[in-house]
Write an enzyme that holds these catalytic residues in place. Structure first.
Site, mmCIF file in Angstrom:
data_model
loop_
_atom_site.group_PDB
_atom_site.id
_atom_site.type_symbol
_atom_site.label_atom_id
_atom_site.label_comp_id
_atom_site.label_asym_id
_atom_site.label_seq_id
_atom_site.Cartn_x
_atom_site.Cartn_y
_atom_site.Cartn_z
ATOM 1 N N GLY A 152 -17.041 27.714 -76.569
ATOM 2 C CA GLY A 152 -15.919 27.154 -77.336
ATOM 3 C C GLY A 152 -14.735 28.102 -77.275
ATOM 4 N NE ARG A 153 -11.750 26.685 -81.982
ATOM 5 C CZ ARG A 153 -11.939 25.506 -82.586
ATOM 6 N NH1 ARG A 153 -11.098 24.517 -82.382
ATOM 7 N NH2 ARG A 153 -12.939 25.308 -83.411
ATOM 8 C CB ILE A 154 -15.209 32.593 -80.311
ATOM 9 C CG1 ILE A 154 -14.420 32.298 -81.590
ATOM 10 C CG2 ILE A 154 -15.616 34.070 -80.261
ATOM 11 C CD1 ILE A 154 -15.221 32.468 -82.872
ATOM 12 N NE ARG A 231 -22.302 30.981 -89.974
ATOM 13 C CZ ARG A 231 -21.105 31.534 -89.764
ATOM 14 N NH1 ARG A 231 -21.002 32.630 -89.043
ATOM 15 N NH2 ARG A 231 -20.021 30.997 -90.301
ATOM 16 C CD GLU A 260 -25.368 37.292 -91.926
ATOM 17 O OE1 GLU A 260 -24.327 37.130 -92.584
ATOM 18 O OE2 GLU A 260 -25.459 37.016 -90.736
ATOM 19 C CG HIS A 278 -21.344 38.106 -90.618
ATOM 20 N ND1 HIS A 278 -22.048 36.972 -90.999
ATOM 21 C CD2 HIS A 278 -20.262 37.653 -89.940
ATOM 22 C CE1 HIS A 278 -21.408 35.895 -90.566
ATOM 23 N NE2 HIS A 278 -20.313 36.283 -89.923
ATOM 24 C CB VAL A 279 -18.020 43.675 -88.933
ATOM 25 C CG1 VAL A 279 -18.558 44.297 -90.202
ATOM 26 C CG2 VAL A 279 -18.775 44.224 -87.705
ATOM 27 N N GLY A 280 -17.766 40.463 -87.240
ATOM 28 C CA GLY A 280 -17.083 39.893 -86.074
ATOM 29 C C GLY A 280 -15.583 39.724 -86.265
HETATM 30 C C1 8YV Z 1 -16.679 35.551 -91.432
HETATM 31 C C2 8YV Z 1 -17.508 33.911 -89.671
HETATM 32 O O1 8YV Z 1 -17.611 36.582 -91.507
HETATM 33 O O2 8YV Z 1 -15.614 32.613 -89.221
HETATM 34 C C3 8YV Z 1 -16.823 32.642 -89.325
HETATM 35 O O3 8YV Z 1 -17.516 31.640 -89.127
HETATM 36 O O4 8YV Z 1 -18.681 34.008 -89.646
HETATM 37 C C4 8YV Z 1 -16.734 35.118 -90.009
HETATM 38 O O5 8YV Z 1 -15.501 35.142 -89.433
HETATM 39 C C5 8YV Z 1 -17.021 34.661 -92.546
HETATM 40 O O6 8YV Z 1 -16.358 33.472 -92.492
HETATM 41 C C6 8YV Z 1 -16.692 35.362 -93.841
HETATM 42 O O7 8YV Z 1 -17.142 34.670 -94.905
#
Ligand code: 8YV
Length: 321
Positions: A152-154, A231, A260, A278-280
């Site tokens: 997808g986009r990412i 996820r 998490e 979860h620091v993406g």
């Molecule tokens: C954030 C994410 O950690 O955009 C998402 O789907 O998983 C992350 O960018 C999350 O939304 C923060 O609550």
């Protein structure tokens, strides 16, 4: 007060004040008794600003008879029951695009950290062990193919970066995409056999639950690396732990987990896994842009111009809220 925004957890002061300039905001995290507050304001709530990973399910939305909009902070919205929302005329929005580059940057960092064992190398320096011996030689990105689950986009931003690193890219997903220069594999197992680094960046939810299972990990093989920035629910975590313990695969880099923020002790005990909390998307720049999109979705919808980025399951039309 009618037309209120329900905020279960706080946005930043700037986000809250932009909303408060136009709409009453119910700050549920400040309530001494959140349940009683929710009952007292239920009729007034017309929108929810969602931050964090708490479930926005039919049970919650069903308590709010005038709810029209759920504005989710994040591109992934698996915590929101969009089927319920669609059935009840509630629009759900998310925050696409503004985080593409950040998550892709983090992914490449996680790939490098996992393949080249940079966190362990850093621990070697800090522990004074360099004085005794050089750090061990590691595996390499060279001669590796990256397989992307979910282009997808990412996924595309990750692919562009991998190309710049000189890495061939292949992908799998629901269908082959026109105009994409990468080889498509119709099955995940087929792609896992063909690639060395499997990057998971597909949406969470029932359709993708545990799709990276023991068979996929076996196909990835003993020199294979699993990277999950999507996820935790997409990966069968018990099967992954077994695969890491038995060296069915070489290593994993994980930004997301099944439960998490609790991380399985078995993962914490393993050396061949790099763990991130979860620091993406978690830079100040990008989180600010994501929050602004939450606010702008609510304000645009409130002014009658429609939400900016509704999810495909709940499209907006001008005669709808
Ligand atoms: C954030 C994410 O950690 O955009 C998402 O789907 O998983 C992350 O960018 C999350 O939304 C923060 O609550």
């Amino acid at each position: 007060m009618p037309n209120s925004v329900l905020m279960p957890r706080p946005l930043t002061a700037s986000g809250i004040s932009q909303l408060e300039a136009r709409l009453p905001v119910v700050k549920l995290w400040e309530a001494a008794d959140p349940e009683a507050t929710l009952n007292a304001v239920a009729q007034d709530i017309r929108s929810i600003a969602v931050v964090g990973h708490g479930a926005i399910d039919g049970a919650l939305m069903g308590r709010l008879p005038n709810l029209q909009l759920v504005a989710n902070f994040g591109v992934g919205y698996d915590a929101v029951d969009t089927a319920w929302a669609a059935q009840h005329g509630v629009i759900v929005t998310h925050t696409p695009n503004v985080l593409n580059e950040e998550v892709a940057d983090t992914t490449l960092g996680l790939i490098l950290n996992t393949v080249r064992e940079l966190p362990a190398a850093e621990r070697h320096v800090r522990a004074g062990q360099w004085l005794d011996k050089p750090f061990r030689l590691t595996s390499s990105l060279r001669e590796r193919t990256v397989g992307i689950l979910g282009l997808g986009r990412i996924g595309k931003a990750i692919a562009t970066r991998c190309e710049a690193f000189g890495l061939p890219v292949v992908y799998t997903g629901r269908s082959a995409q026109a105009g994409v220069p990468y080889l498509y594999y119709p099955t995940l197992v087929g792609m896992a056999e063909a690639c060395d680094i499997l990057v998971v960046i597909a949406p969470g939810g029932a359709a993708t639950r545990n799709i990276v299972d023991a068979a996929v990990l076996k196909a990835l093989g003993p020199s294979g690396i699993l990277i999950n920035v999507a996820r935790g629910s997409l990966v069968d975590e018990a099967a992954l732990i077994e695969a890491l313990q038995n060296h069915t695969i070489l290593a994993a880099g994980l930004d997301v987990f099944a439960d998490e923020p609790r991380v399985s002790q078995a993962l914490l005990d393993l050396d061949n896994v790099v763990l991130l909390p979860h620091v993406g998307s978690a830079s100040q720049h990008t989180r600010k842009a994501m929050e602004q999109l939450v606010v702008d979705n609510i304000l645009s919808w409130d002014s009658g111009n429609g939400p900016l980025t509704p999810v495909p399951e709940t499209p907006w039309s001008p005669n709808k809220g």
